[in-house]
Design a protein around this motif. Structure first.
Motif, short mmCIF file in Angstrom:
data_model
loop_
_atom_site.label_atom_id
_atom_site.label_comp_id
_atom_site.label_asym_id
_atom_site.label_seq_id
_atom_site.Cartn_x
_atom_site.Cartn_y
_atom_site.Cartn_z
N TYR A 1 0.84 -1.20 0.00
CA TYR A 1 0.00 0.00 0.00
C TYR A 1 0.88 1.25 0.00
O TYR A 1 0.62 2.20 -0.74
CB TYR A 1 -0.91 -0.03 1.22
N ASP A 2 1.92 1.24 0.85
CA ASP A 2 2.81 2.40 0.91
C ASP A 2 3.51 2.62 -0.42
O ASP A 2 3.86 3.77 -0.77
CB ASP A 2 3.85 2.20 2.02
N GLU A 3 3.75 1.53 -1.16
CA GLU A 3 4.39 1.64 -2.46
C GLU A 3 3.36 1.93 -3.57
O GLU A 3 3.72 1.92 -4.74
CB GLU A 3 5.13 0.34 -2.78
N GLN A 4 2.12 2.16 -3.15
CA GLN A 4 1.01 2.46 -4.07
C GLN A 4 0.69 1.28 -4.99
O GLN A 4 0.12 1.46 -6.07
CB GLN A 4 1.28 3.72 -4.89
N GLU A 5 1.02 0.11 -4.52
CA GLU A 5 0.63 -1.12 -5.22
C GLU A 5 -0.71 -1.57 -4.62
O GLU A 5 -0.81 -2.59 -3.96
CB GLU A 5 1.71 -2.19 -5.05
N PHE A 6 -1.76 -0.78 -4.90
CA PHE A 6 -3.02 -1.00 -4.20
C PHE A 6 -3.71 -2.31 -4.58
O PHE A 6 -4.33 -2.96 -3.74
CB PHE A 6 -3.97 0.18 -4.49
N LYS B 1 -8.59 3.35 -3.01
CA LYS B 1 -7.48 3.87 -3.81
C LYS B 1 -7.55 3.40 -5.27
O LYS B 1 -7.05 4.07 -6.16
CB LYS B 1 -6.15 3.44 -3.20
N GLN B 2 -8.19 2.28 -5.49
CA GLN B 2 -8.37 1.78 -6.86
C GLN B 2 -9.64 2.34 -7.51
O GLN B 2 -10.00 1.95 -8.61
CB GLN B 2 -8.44 0.25 -6.85
#
Length: 271
Positions: free
Chosen positions: A33-38, A68-69
């Motif tokens: 999530y922190d890496e925006q790999e939602f 986020k998606q």
């Protein structure tokens, strides 16, 4: 709305080191999530829920990953389901805060305002929720103003269109009236021409009848050649001449008688 979304935080719990698979999966999901790999984070949170279905942390963070998606419908169902069974006010405040953000992203401004209010009832000190509530209220006012402006514009356009239509209808009516007047005038002119033709035909007929009558009268009169008289006229003329001759002879005879008498009287006087 980017600054609104930045106010949404992922509820990440500091978990003690343990061998439980569920907590490990949550940690892996938080890292993604922190890496925006939602999307990948969603997968890890679902795996954690498979290990422990009642895990509040995995369910809450799954809702954030869905949000986020932009899977707003799924995120809303996830947060709402948690709120129905949650009793802790702090958690309820967090859940309704995220419900408000989700509804606002879905352009459901009125519903988002109610969600923020519910969040503040459970967590009244939250500055983030107060900010988002004020933002939603201003958005609501702007939407209402836009709606009023649109309604006014629509009303004006409708009025303009109606005025144009009325003007067009009136113009059509005037044109129809002018056309009717012109048609009537043409009919009157045609009638006048017909009457004139009828009078002319009647005059021609009368003239023709008179000519025929004169011709018949002339044909009925006896035809005489110049220098000749009829037998009847000759007889009448002869009789007239004979009468005149008798009168002349009678006159001459009377004169002779008178002369003889005069002579006789004269002789007797001389004696």
């Amino acid at each position: 709305m980017k600054y609104i979304l930045l106010l949404i935080g992922v509820l990440v719990f500091v978990l003690p080191s343990a061998a439980q698979k569920e907590r490990k999966l949550i940690r892996e999901g938080n890292g993604l999530y922190d890496e925006q790999e939602f999307e990948k984070a969603e997968v890890e949170y679902r795996k954690a829920l498979d290990k422990k279905a009642e895990s509040y942390e995995a369910a809450f963070n799954l809702g954030d990953a869905l949000y986020k998606q932009k899977k707003y419908d799924e995120a809303l169902r996830q947060f709402a389901a948690l709120a129905e069974q949650e009793k802790d006010k702090e958690r309820l405040g967090e859940l309704y805060h995220n419900i408000g953000n989700t509804l606002l992203s879905m352009q459901k401004t009125d519903e988002s305002i109610e969600a923020y209010k519910e969040s503040l009832r459970n967590r009244p000190a939250s500055e983030e929720t107060k900010y988002n509530l004020e933002f939603a209220r201003r958005k609501q006012q702007q939407e209402q103003q836009n709606k009023d402006n649109k309604d006014n514009k629509d009303n004006k356009d409708n009025k303009d269109n109606q005025d144009k239509q009325d003007s067009k209808d009136q113009q059509n009516q005037d044109q129809n009236k002018d056309q009717k007047d012109q048609d009537k005038q043409n009919q009157d002119q045609n009638q006048d021409k017909q009457d004139q033709n009828k009078d002319r035909q009647e005059n021609n007929k009368e003239n023709k009848d008179q000519q025929n009558k004169d011709r018949q009268d002339q044909q009925q009169q006896p035809q005489q050649q110049p220098g000749k008289i009829s037998k009847e006229d000759a007889q009448r003329l002869l009789e007239a001449l004979q009468n005149d001759e008798k009168k002349v002879q009678e006159k001459v005879r009377k004169e002779k008688v008178q002369q003889q008498k005069a002579k006789k009287l004269k002789i007797e006087k001389d004696w």
